[in-house]
Write a protein that holds these residues in place. Sequence first.
Motif, short mmCIF file in Angstrom:
data_model
loop_
_atom_site.label_atom_id
_atom_site.label_comp_id
_atom_site.label_asym_id
_atom_site.label_seq_id
_atom_site.Cartn_x
_atom_site.Cartn_y
_atom_site.Cartn_z
N LEU A 1 28.04 -57.76 11.92
CA LEU A 1 28.80 -57.48 10.69
C LEU A 1 30.25 -57.16 11.00
O LEU A 1 31.15 -57.52 10.24
N THR A 2 30.51 -56.48 12.12
CA THR A 2 31.88 -56.23 12.55
C THR A 2 32.59 -57.55 12.86
O THR A 2 33.75 -57.74 12.49
N PHE A 3 31.87 -58.45 13.53
CA PHE A 3 32.41 -59.79 13.81
C PHE A 3 32.76 -60.51 12.50
O PHE A 3 33.84 -61.08 12.36
N LEU A 4 31.85 -60.47 11.53
CA LEU A 4 32.12 -61.10 10.23
C LEU A 4 33.32 -60.48 9.54
O LEU A 4 34.13 -61.20 8.93
N ALA A 5 33.46 -59.17 9.63
CA ALA A 5 34.61 -58.49 9.01
C ALA A 5 35.90 -59.01 9.63
O ALA A 5 36.90 -59.20 8.92
N ASP A 42 30.35 -64.80 18.01
CA ASP A 42 29.39 -63.98 17.26
C ASP A 42 28.46 -63.27 18.24
O ASP A 42 27.88 -63.92 19.11
N PRO A 43 28.29 -61.96 18.10
CA PRO A 43 27.35 -61.25 18.98
C PRO A 43 25.94 -61.83 18.95
O PRO A 43 25.25 -61.80 19.97
N TYR A 44 25.53 -62.37 17.82
CA TYR A 44 24.20 -63.00 17.77
C TYR A 44 24.13 -64.18 18.74
O TYR A 44 23.11 -64.38 19.39
#
Length: 95
Positions: A20-24, A63-65
């Motif tokens: 979510l931090t990556f998306l932000a 992305d961390p994923y």
Amino acid sequence: MISTYLKPLAEVDAARADHLTFLAGLEEAGYSVTAGRIDPPTGGIILLDVDTEAEAHALIAEDPYVKQGLAAYTATGWHPARGALAGYQRIRKES
């Protein structure tokens, strides 16, 4: 970008805060138009405003994923012709 989770949901959720931090960050930079988890939670969709598939893959590689082997993404191009996004205007500045 359409993701498919590669690990059990509990493992994916353990990395969700970082994702979510990556998306932000993508939103802040003007690359992400919207994003959300698929229901049932087997992956997600990130609608990116990019010029090429290569650019989308380069962004999503961070992305961390992806970095943790939790999800794989497939790029699908799309041009909204109707509805709320039909008149979408890019919000990031061209480099």
